[in-house]
Design an enzyme around this catalytic site. Structure first.
Site, PDB file in Angstrom:
ATOM      1  N   GLU A 231      -5.610  17.517  -4.063  1.00  0.00           N
ATOM      2  CA  GLU A 231      -5.749  16.069  -3.839  1.00  0.00           C
ATOM      3  C   GLU A 231      -6.820  15.545  -4.795  1.00  0.00           C
ATOM      4  O   GLU A 231      -7.905  16.093  -4.876  1.00  0.00           O
ATOM      5  CB  GLU A 231      -6.140  15.791  -2.380  1.00  0.00           C
TER       6      GLU A 231
ATOM      7  N   GLY B 185      -3.436  11.039   2.397  1.00  0.00           N
ATOM      8  CA  GLY B 185      -2.552  10.115   1.688  1.00  0.00           C
ATOM      9  C   GLY B 185      -2.426   8.730   2.300  1.00  0.00           C
ATOM     10  O   GLY B 185      -3.253   8.298   3.115  1.00  0.00           O
TER      11      GLY B 185
ATOM     12  N   HIS C  56      16.591   3.928  34.883  1.00  0.00           N
ATOM     13  CA  HIS C  56      16.698   2.473  35.021  1.00  0.00           C
ATOM     14  C   HIS C  56      15.453   1.945  35.720  1.00  0.00           C
ATOM     15  O   HIS C  56      14.955   2.617  36.644  1.00  0.00           O
ATOM     16  CB  HIS C  56      17.947   2.150  35.853  1.00  0.00           C
TER      17      HIS C  56
HETATM   18  C1  LIG Z   1       1.002  -0.752   5.072  1.00  0.00           C
HETATM   19  C2  LIG Z   1       1.993   0.380   5.128  1.00  0.00           C
HETATM   20  C3  LIG Z   1       2.597   0.713   6.333  1.00  0.00           C
HETATM   21  C4  LIG Z   1       3.508   1.767   6.389  1.00  0.00           C
HETATM   22  N1  LIG Z   1       4.090   2.056   7.580  1.00  0.00           N
HETATM   23  C5  LIG Z   1       5.008   3.051   7.647  1.00  0.00           C
HETATM   24  C6  LIG Z   1       5.638   3.370   8.884  1.00  0.00           C
HETATM   25  O1  LIG Z   1       5.361   2.757   9.914  1.00  0.00           O
HETATM   26  N2  LIG Z   1       6.540   4.368   8.899  1.00  0.00           N
HETATM   27  C7  LIG Z   1       6.880   5.086   7.775  1.00  0.00           C
HETATM   28  O2  LIG Z   1       7.715   5.994   7.844  1.00  0.00           O
HETATM   29  N3  LIG Z   1       6.292   4.803   6.576  1.00  0.00           N
HETATM   30  C8  LIG Z   1       5.369   3.809   6.493  1.00  0.00           C
HETATM   31  N4  LIG Z   1       4.768   3.527   5.296  1.00  0.00           N
HETATM   32  C9  LIG Z   1       5.128   4.322   4.111  1.00  0.00           C
HETATM   33  C10 LIG Z   1       4.386   5.674   4.095  1.00  0.00           C
HETATM   34  O3  LIG Z   1       3.007   5.444   4.258  1.00  0.00           O
HETATM   35  C11 LIG Z   1       4.658   6.406   2.796  1.00  0.00           C
HETATM   36  O4  LIG Z   1       6.048   6.472   2.589  1.00  0.00           O
HETATM   37  C12 LIG Z   1       4.116   7.818   2.820  1.00  0.00           C
HETATM   38  O5  LIG Z   1       2.759   7.811   3.160  1.00  0.00           O
HETATM   39  C13 LIG Z   1       4.295   8.477   1.451  1.00  0.00           C
HETATM   40  O6  LIG Z   1       3.780   9.776   1.496  1.00  0.00           O
HETATM   41  P1  LIG Z   1       3.666  10.620   0.159  1.00  0.00           P
HETATM   42  O7  LIG Z   1       3.225  11.988   0.575  1.00  0.00           O
HETATM   43  O8  LIG Z   1       4.866  10.489  -0.660  1.00  0.00           O
HETATM   44  O9  LIG Z   1       2.515   9.923  -0.705  1.00  0.00           O
HETATM   45  P2  LIG Z   1       0.993   9.528  -0.359  1.00  0.00           P
HETATM   46  O10 LIG Z   1       0.759   9.546   1.090  1.00  0.00           O
HETATM   47  O11 LIG Z   1       0.723   8.317  -1.124  1.00  0.00           O
HETATM   48  O12 LIG Z   1       0.175  10.768  -0.952  1.00  0.00           O
HETATM   49  C14 LIG Z   1       0.065  11.017  -2.309  1.00  0.00           C
HETATM   50  C15 LIG Z   1      -1.299  11.622  -2.570  1.00  0.00           C
HETATM   51  O13 LIG Z   1      -1.302  12.169  -3.899  1.00  0.00           O
HETATM   52  C16 LIG Z   1      -2.586  11.970  -4.468  1.00  0.00           C
HETATM   53  N5  LIG Z   1      -2.418  12.091  -5.927  1.00  0.00           N
HETATM   54  C17 LIG Z   1      -1.798  11.205  -6.752  1.00  0.00           C
HETATM   55  N6  LIG Z   1      -1.816  11.691  -8.021  1.00  0.00           N
HETATM   56  C18 LIG Z   1      -2.459  12.887  -7.983  1.00  0.00           C
HETATM   57  C19 LIG Z   1      -2.793  13.858  -8.976  1.00  0.00           C
HETATM   58  N7  LIG Z   1      -2.458  13.705 -10.261  1.00  0.00           N
HETATM   59  N8  LIG Z   1      -3.464  14.968  -8.580  1.00  0.00           N
HETATM   60  C20 LIG Z   1      -3.797  15.161  -7.265  1.00  0.00           C
HETATM   61  N9  LIG Z   1      -3.518  14.257  -6.305  1.00  0.00           N
HETATM   62  C21 LIG Z   1      -2.837  13.154  -6.650  1.00  0.00           C
HETATM   63  C22 LIG Z   1      -2.966  10.569  -3.977  1.00  0.00           C
HETATM   64  O14 LIG Z   1      -4.370  10.382  -4.034  1.00  0.00           O
HETATM   65  C23 LIG Z   1      -2.421  10.582  -2.535  1.00  0.00           C
HETATM   66  O15 LIG Z   1      -3.405  10.976  -1.612  1.00  0.00           O
HETATM   67  C24 LIG Z   1       3.826   2.506   5.212  1.00  0.00           C
HETATM   68  C25 LIG Z   1       3.203   2.189   3.996  1.00  0.00           C
HETATM   69  C26 LIG Z   1       2.292   1.147   3.950  1.00  0.00           C
HETATM   70  C27 LIG Z   1       1.626   0.829   2.628  1.00  0.00           C
END
Ligand SMILES: Cc1cc2nc3c(=O)[nH]c(=O)nc-3n(C[C@H](O)[C@H](O)[C@H](O)COP(=O)(O)OP(=O)(O)OC[C@H]3O[C@@H](n4cnc5c(N)ncnc54)[C@H](O)[C@@H]3O)c2cc1C
Length: 473
Positions: free
Chosen positions: A44, A52, A449
């Site tokens: 991370e 994330g 229910h």
């Molecule tokens: C306001 C909001 C509300 C949401 N509500 C919902 C919901 O209710 N239900 C739902 O299903 N989804 C929801 N989502 C969507 C959900 O949060 C995302 O789809 C999900 O968190 C994505 O997960 P991920 O693991 O793909 O990426 P992320 O959680 O974004 O994790 C990626 C990580 O990689 C790290 N990273 C990036 N580049 C590098 C690198 N080169 N080297 C090392 N680390 C790196 C970043 O710092 C980050 O911590 C919501 C999103 C938002 C913005």
């Protein structure tokens, strides 16, 4: 105890599975890979973003704040109106601190309990691929048999005149920035009427902000398959119940932080205290050297098949970086599929049935097929939620439940709902659709229910002619 290691320590180990990104996709994949006996490293880049988007600025904080705002709003709506209490006053700072405490709890649980229990090691640093099997973090080169790209996404900033100054001055904020606010602006204009814009608009309005939502498409929730959901949400919920000013088919053409003003494509200007950008998110692929190692990237997203494999053997991708759905629910199954395939299993993601949910009040949920009334292959039934005893008893008689049944087989193939607990009921509908539940089989089911989920079965009975809650038509 955390299992953090340094880049130097990580260099000396031959890893079976390295996940880049500690969000839903990366963390869930890391745990699953370790369960299957692989030697796993989770990288991370940002210590303050461990866990994330979902944990820090997504699912978890929105739902916690919405939960608290709901209670505050209900207190005002019922108890003051009934003359039971004189007033309510919200401590917004304390509310956001409660949200921060929850985030810390969730992160500690994973960092100090779950990940260490499986022997997953964690490394803080920005990762970059130097070859399909080696990753550079700082000065260290880490070797891996399999790599998962799970780098997530960031808010998309629309190219609007004055937006850069707006962001610099703090007049405009992204949804990521929103969670670090410590006071609620008196008035807010939200750019974007998708799920994030609606959830934050509902929250702000319950906390007393005057909210305007501007959506360029002709309806709210334009990516939801059933257009009736967005239209009902705009007119009957956001405008009528919360007094939100909804402007569809309209775009923002200028943001003017000096005059705290926003100009719209209609020529109208709106005076507001803050602008919230909710125009979607874009995958984090920059700086990873994906093109250098030959990974296919299209429109900024890493291309994967339904096994979460990229075009390069041994490199997988999961979560928002793949540009599919951008939901934590999907990130989880994609990450798990990647881990299982890296461990030699044959694991696929079924993208045909993905429930989509908005945590508005009442909630919105959708899964499966949506069709127009005239399609002869399907029967559509729509039930007003006010016939549900739980909905009436809980003073939540809003919205409707709609199902789509395929005429030939009598099976439920689509479910679309605006109403209480739609986010939970949609999962029952998903199971029903996946398992091919027929109208006859639905009639045999006994549900407890009075519960909101009876709306699913009662709407199916509307198709088979057995519904007993509505007058004869
Ligand atoms: C306001 C909001 C509300 C949401 N509500 C919902 C919901 O209710 N239900 C739902 O299903 N989804 C929801 N989502 C969507 C959900 O949060 C995302 O789809 C999900 O968190 C994505 O997960 P991920 O693991 O793909 O990426 P992320 O959680 O974004 O994790 C990626 C990580 O990689 C790290 N990273 C990036 N580049 C590098 C690198 N080169 N080297 C090392 N680390 C790196 C970043 O710092 C980050 O911590 C919501 C999103 C938002 C913005």
């Amino acid at each position: 105890m955390s299992t953090e290691i340094t880049g130097r320590e990580a260099e000396g180990i031959k890893w079976d599975f390295v996940a880049i990104g500690s969000g839903t996709a990366g963390a869930d994949a890391a745990i699953r890979a370790a369960q299957l006996g692989l030697k796993v490293l989770l990288i991370e880049r940002d210590r303050s973003r461990l866990g994330g988007t979902c944990v820090n600025v997504g699912c978890v904080p929105t739902k916690k704040l919405l939960y608290l705002a709901d209670h505050y709003h209900e207190l005002g709506r019922f108890l003051i109106n009934e003359g039971l209490i004189a007033s309510t006053k919200l401590d917004v700072k304390a509310m956001f601190e409660a949200k921060d405490r929850l985030i810390s709890q969730v992160i500690s649980w994973y960092t100090f309990k779950v990940l260490p229990s499986y022997g997953v090691r964690q490394l803080i640093g920005e990762a970059r691929l130097v070859s399909p099997r080696s990753i550079k973090v700082g000065d260290s080169i880490i070797e891996a048999r399999n790599v998962l790209i799970a780098t997530g996404s960031r808010p998309k900033i629309p190219p609007i005149k004055g937006m850069e100054q707006g962001l610099r001055s703090g007049f405009a904020v992204t949804s990521d920035d929103f969670f670090y606010l410590r006071s609620i602006p008196d008035s807010v204009l939200i750019i974007g009427g998708g799920a994030i814009g609606i959830e934050l608009g509902t929250l702000l309005s319950k906390l007393g902000s005057r909210v305007t939502i501007v959506e360029v498409m002709d309806r709210l929730l334009p990516t939801f398959p059933d257009p009736e959901l967005g239209n009902y949400l705009a007119s009957r919920i956001m405008m009528e119940m919360y007094g939100v000013n909804v402007k569809v088919g309209t775009s923002v053409t200028e943001v003017d932080p000096s005059n705290k003003m926003v100009r719209l494509s209609s020529g109208e200007t709106v005076k507001v205290d803050a602008v919230l950008i909710a125009t979607g998110r874009e995958p984090n692929t920059q700086g990873l050297n994906l093109e250098g190692v030959g990974v296919e990237v299209r429109n900024g997203a890493v291309m994967v098949d339904d096994h979460s494999r990229t075009n390069i053997p041994g490199i997988y991708a999961a979560g928002d970086v793949t540009g599919k759905y951008m939901l934590a629910s999907v990130a989880k199954v994609q990450g798990i599929a990647a881990a299982e395939n890296a461990a030699g299993l044959d694991s696929r993601v079924d993208y045909s049935l993905v429930p989509m949910v908005v945590f508005s009040d009442p909630e919105i949920a959708s899964v499966g097929i949506s069709v127009g009334k005239d399609d002869p292959r399907y029967v559509i039934a729509k039930m007003p939620n006010y016939i549900n005893y739980r909905a009436i008893a809980y003073n939540k008689p809003y919205g409707w439940t709609k199902i789509v049944v395929d005429r030939a087989g009598g099976k439920i193939v689509g479910f679309h709902m605006i109403g209480p607990w739609a986010s939970e009921i949609v999962n029952m509908a998903t199971i029903a659709i996946k398992k091919g539940l027929t109208l006859d089989e639905a009639k045999e089911l006994v549900f407890s229910h009075p519960v909101f989920s009876e709306l699913l079965i009662d709407t199916m009975e509307l198709v088979s002619g057995g519904n007993v809650y509505l007058p004869k038509r």
